[in-house]
Design a protein around this motif. Structure first.
Motif, PDB file in Angstrom:
ATOM      1  N   SER A 310       0.876  -1.218   0.048  1.00 32.65           N
ATOM      2  CA  SER A 310      -0.131   0.159  -0.012  1.00 32.65           C
ATOM      3  C   SER A 310       0.910   1.170   0.064  1.00 32.65           C
ATOM      4  N   CYS A 311       1.996   1.080   0.635  1.00 31.88           N
ATOM      5  CA  CYS A 311       3.031   2.433   0.623  1.00 31.88           C
ATOM      6  C   CYS A 311       3.178   2.873  -0.900  1.00 31.88           C
ATOM      7  N   LYS A 312       3.349   1.853  -1.773  1.00 32.64           N
ATOM      8  CA  LYS A 312       3.743   2.314  -3.129  1.00 32.64           C
ATOM      9  C   LYS A 312       2.796   3.098  -3.645  1.00 32.64           C
ATOM     10  N   THR A 313       1.530   2.834  -3.298  1.00 33.51           N
ATOM     11  CA  THR A 313       0.253   3.719  -3.986  1.00 33.51           C
ATOM     12  C   THR A 313      -0.258   4.560  -3.232  1.00 33.51           C
ATOM     13  N   CYS A 314       0.182   4.982  -1.956  1.00 32.66           N
ATOM     14  CA  CYS A 314      -0.487   5.685  -0.916  1.00 32.66           C
ATOM     15  C   CYS A 314      -0.436   7.191  -1.565  1.00 32.66           C
ATOM     16  N   VAL A 315      -1.206   8.074  -1.323  1.00 30.03           N
ATOM     17  CA  VAL A 315      -1.471   9.434  -1.697  1.00 30.03           C
ATOM     18  C   VAL A 315      -0.172  10.475  -1.076  1.00 30.03           C
ATOM     19  N   TYR A 316       0.339   9.679   0.347  1.00 29.06           N
ATOM     20  CA  TYR A 316       1.294  10.638   0.874  1.00 29.06           C
ATOM     21  C   TYR A 316       2.428   9.703   0.770  1.00 29.06           C
ATOM     22  N   CYS A 320       5.841  10.933   2.684  1.00 28.52           N
ATOM     23  CA  CYS A 320       6.026   9.983   3.987  1.00 28.52           C
ATOM     24  C   CYS A 320       7.142   9.015   3.604  1.00 28.52           C
ATOM     25  N   LEU A 321       7.177   8.459   2.468  1.00 27.04           N
ATOM     26  CA  LEU A 321       8.303   7.408   2.122  1.00 27.04           C
ATOM     27  C   LEU A 321       8.240   6.352   3.163  1.00 27.04           C
ATOM     28  N   GLY A 322       6.856   5.881   3.512  1.00 27.05           N
ATOM     29  CA  GLY A 322       6.718   4.533   4.197  1.00 27.05           C
ATOM     30  C   GLY A 322       6.733   4.791   5.669  1.00 27.05           C
ATOM     31  N   GLY A 323       6.975   6.016   6.158  1.00 27.38           N
ATOM     32  CA  GLY A 323       7.327   6.110   7.607  1.00 27.38           C
ATOM     33  C   GLY A 323       8.425   5.597   8.041  1.00 27.38           C
ATOM     34  N   CYS A 324       8.613   5.257   9.421  1.00 26.55           N
ATOM     35  CA  CYS A 324       9.826   4.819   9.965  1.00 26.55           C
ATOM     36  C   CYS A 324      10.408   3.729   9.286  1.00 26.55           C
ATOM     37  N   PRO A 325      11.747   3.704   8.781  1.00 29.46           N
ATOM     38  CA  PRO A 325      12.240   2.577   7.930  1.00 29.46           C
ATOM     39  C   PRO A 325      12.719   1.504   8.839  1.00 29.46           C
ATOM     40  N   ASN A 326      12.845   1.973  10.111  1.00 27.93           N
ATOM     41  CA  ASN A 326      13.405   0.714  11.103  1.00 27.93           C
ATOM     42  C   ASN A 326      12.083   0.008  11.432  1.00 27.93           C
ATOM     43  N   THR A 327      10.972   0.488  11.285  1.00 28.82           N
ATOM     44  CA  THR A 327       9.544  -0.257  11.503  1.00 28.82           C
ATOM     45  C   THR A 327       9.445  -1.199  10.501  1.00 28.82           C
ATOM     46  N   ARG A 328       9.698  -0.870   9.379  1.00 30.94           N
ATOM     47  CA  ARG A 328       9.488  -1.931   7.951  1.00 30.94           C
ATOM     48  C   ARG A 328      10.566  -2.813   8.253  1.00 30.94           C
ATOM     49  N   LEU A 329      11.909  -2.505   8.583  1.00 35.03           N
ATOM     50  CA  LEU A 329      12.718  -3.355   8.452  1.00 35.03           C
ATOM     51  C   LEU A 329      12.757  -4.682   9.549  1.00 35.03           C
ATOM     52  N   ASN A 339       4.419  -0.553   5.349  1.00 34.14           N
ATOM     53  CA  ASN A 339       4.286  -0.242   6.939  1.00 34.14           C
ATOM     54  C   ASN A 339       3.212  -0.747   7.425  1.00 34.14           C
ATOM     55  N   GLU A 340       3.099  -1.744   8.008  1.00 35.81           N
ATOM     56  CA  GLU A 340       1.930  -2.239   8.407  1.00 35.81           C
ATOM     57  C   GLU A 340       1.362  -1.713   9.714  1.00 35.81           C
ATOM     58  N   TYR A 341       2.133  -0.944  10.275  1.00 39.49           N
ATOM     59  CA  TYR A 341       1.921  -0.210  11.567  1.00 39.49           C
ATOM     60  C   TYR A 341       1.438   1.119  11.434  1.00 39.49           C
ATOM     61  N   CYS A 342       1.159   1.750  10.215  1.00 43.78           N
ATOM     62  CA  CYS A 342       0.898   2.957   9.939  1.00 43.78           C
ATOM     63  C   CYS A 342      -0.781   2.933   9.905  1.00 43.78           C
ATOM     64  N   ALA A 343      -1.289   4.052  10.657  1.00 42.90           N
ATOM     65  CA  ALA A 343      -2.650   4.207  11.213  1.00 42.90           C
ATOM     66  C   ALA A 343      -3.333   4.356   9.818  1.00 42.90           C
ATOM     67  N   TYR A 344      -2.877   5.380   8.873  1.00 40.37           N
ATOM     68  CA  TYR A 344      -3.538   5.580   7.896  1.00 40.37           C
ATOM     69  C   TYR A 344      -3.755   4.415   6.767  1.00 40.37           C
ATOM     70  N   ASN A 345      -2.615   3.373   6.619  1.00 38.61           N
ATOM     71  CA  ASN A 345      -2.584   2.072   6.000  1.00 38.61           C
ATOM     72  C   ASN A 345      -3.475   1.392   6.435  1.00 38.61           C
ATOM     73  N   LEU A 346      -3.842   1.360   7.913  1.00 39.94           N
ATOM     74  CA  LEU A 346      -4.854   0.347   8.525  1.00 39.94           C
ATOM     75  C   LEU A 346      -6.304   0.702   8.100  1.00 39.94           C
ATOM     76  N   SER A 347      -6.259   2.068   8.120  1.00 41.37           N
ATOM     77  CA  SER A 347      -7.876   2.621   7.803  1.00 41.37           C
ATOM     78  C   SER A 347      -8.028   2.532   6.159  1.00 41.37           C
ATOM     79  N   LEU A 348      -7.277   2.545   5.371  1.00 41.29           N
ATOM     80  CA  LEU A 348      -7.295   2.364   4.136  1.00 41.29           C
ATOM     81  C   LEU A 348      -7.579   0.874   3.658  1.00 41.29           C
TER      82      LEU A 348
END
Length: 478
Positions: A310-316, A320-329, A339-348
């Motif tokens: 979802s980060c690849k197609t997100c309007v932000y 944002c560039l996917g939020g915290c890279p260490n979270t994704r890592l 980033n599965e811990y993004c609140a916006y991603n969860l709502s989408l």
């Protein structure tokens, strides 16, 4: 050529890996000081280089930074050079005598780690840790030193955050940073402590309610967010109406960097694998490392297109560039993952699921048009994709998809949708204009301009939107 556009303003320096605690959630698995730790002379020289590079503030951490005997000397050197110094400590060694040393050295702020009410905090760290931290807060307050609390949120303490808030307020704590416990170091071995993705909304709800109360100023860390209404409002209250109110990408290698105990320089002290180390101050000067055109490329060359899910197609995504890279890592194994811990991603994802169950194409199309008018292009794209599944021969749906994807910054998807619309109706000048703009944004500028001119000609020069787009593409030279 040096990257002069990247001006560092802050850094985190792990002055030692030595620690007097063995916390269950410690991301660095700190124990004794490691071989290769910078000597006092080396560290003082680095202090001078930090000031010369122009940093405004720096955080000294560890390990436990106060286990290093010369830490007050480092604080003094930095502060005298005009760099504001913050220390993150567990508070065990921060008695009245140490507090006076830090004040005399010119410390700006002291942050003390508090991970729960007394019983929970001590179970995570060690017996007596909470009382030492409490006494440290009182010692700081007595001397007029600005203090704050830092809490790592896990399943061990998420249910007692309200109780912890009351404890902090009773101790006179004015500021409170909260961060997610990520599965690295000791917490990787205690993975059952790590929050589930959906629980980030519980954290944001708590931050939002605490911010609105106004009794303690709460600061969600960079690993918490992003772009949900409550998250945005929390940051507005906490940070004010400045650039900090909106997440605009990770600081690593752009506005800040990390320093390890041995002088290794990297973008972030949490992302510390060898491939992320940019150099060592024993071999090269700090400025040389920072201005190296080949340094910090993982962050400086990060784009939305390199992300996945979802980060690849997100309007932000581009901001944002996917939020915290260490979270994704740590959560997904790569800094390029979703980033599965993004609140916006969860709502989408909830909205996408909702639309996937709708079978009324006409209603979906009306809803999509309404969402587009409101500027909610991301949600509109979900409604339109489901509309396309239900009504695959409707050329207008593809044109609308092209528009919503363009506004989300998804130019390849925009091009694909407009190409499909033109396959169905080669005279569709609206789709032709969308195709031209997508090609232009994808770097095929000459082809985009050619197609846009063709679209303008086909309308007899009467479509002012196409004319304005052509002027934009040609810098006003029709």
């Amino acid at each position: 050529m040096a990257h002069i556009e990247y001006k560092p303003v802050t850094a985190v320096w792990e002055v030692t890996m030595g620690c007097n605690m063995r916390c269950g959630h410690c991301g660095s698995s700190c124990a004794g000081a490691l071989p290769g730790e910078l000597s006092t002379d080396e560290a003082l020289d680095l202090c001078d280089q930090i000031a010369e590079l122009g940093l405004r503030w720096i955080t000294l951490s560890g390990g436990e930074p106060l286990t290093r005997k010369d830490t007050p000397k480092l604080v003094k050197r930095l502060s005298r050079n005009g760099v504001k110094v913050n220390i993150i400590t567990n508070g065990w060694l921060l008695d009245e005598e140490m507090a006076k040393k830090l004040k005399k050295s010119g410390i700006s702020t002291v942050a003390i780690s508090i991970d729960g009410t007394p019983k929970i905090h001590d179970s995570v760290r060690k017996e007596g840790a909470f009382e030492h931290a409490r006494n440290a807060f009182f010692a700081m307050t007595e001397l007029g030193i600005e203090t704050g609390a830092v809490t790592t949120i896990t399943k061990k303490n998420i249910d007692i955050l309200s109780d912890l808030k009351e404890e902090l307020i009773s101790m006179g704590v004015k500021t409170w940073q909260v961060q997610l416990g990520l599965p690295m170091g000791n917490l990787k071995e205690n993975h059952d402590w790590v929050l589930d993705p959906e629980q980030v909304n519980d954290v944001i709800d708590f931050c939002y309610n605490t911010a609105k109360e106004g009794r303690i100023r709460i600061y969600p860390a960079d690993c918490i967010g992003y772009y949900s209404k409550k998250d945005l409002e929390t940051r507005r209250i906490s940070f004010g109406f400045d650039r900090h109110s909106l997440w605009d990408g990770c600081n690593a290698g752009v506005r800040g960097f990390g320093i390890l105990h041995n002088g290794d320089i990297l973008g972030c002290t949490s992302i510390r694998s060898k491939e992320f180390i940019e150099g060592n101050i024993r071999k090269r000067k700090l400025r040389e490392i920072w201005e190296d055109e080949n340094a910090f490329l993982w962050r400086r060359q990060m784009t939305k297109e390199k992300l996945s899910g979802s980060c690849k197609t997100c309007v932000y995504g581009s901001k944002c560039l996917g939020g915290c890279p260490n979270t994704r890592l740590t959560m997904k194994g790569s800094i390029y993952e979703e980033n599965e811990y993004c609140a916006y991603n969860l709502s989408l994802k909830k909205k996408e699921t909702k639309y996937s169950k709708c079978d009324n194409a006409a209603a979906l199309r009306r809803l999509a048009d309404s969402l587009i008018q409101q500027g909610d292009y991301q949600e509109a794209s979900f409604a339109l994709k489901r509309t396309k599944e239900l009504d695959p021969d409707n050329v207008d749906v593809y044109s609308a998809i092209g528009y919503s994807e363009f506004m989300c910054g998804n130019y390849e998807s925009c091009l694909e949708a407009n190409n499909k619309a033109l396959e169905m109706d080669g005279s569709n000048t609206y789709a032709m204009g969308g195709q031209a703009l997508a090609l232009f944004r994808l770097g095929q500028k000459d082809e985009g301009i050619r197609i846009m001119r063709k679209a303008v000609e086909m309308t007899g020069g009467r479509d002012m939107n196409l004319i304005q787009d052509l002027r934009y593409m040609t810098d006003g030279k029709m």
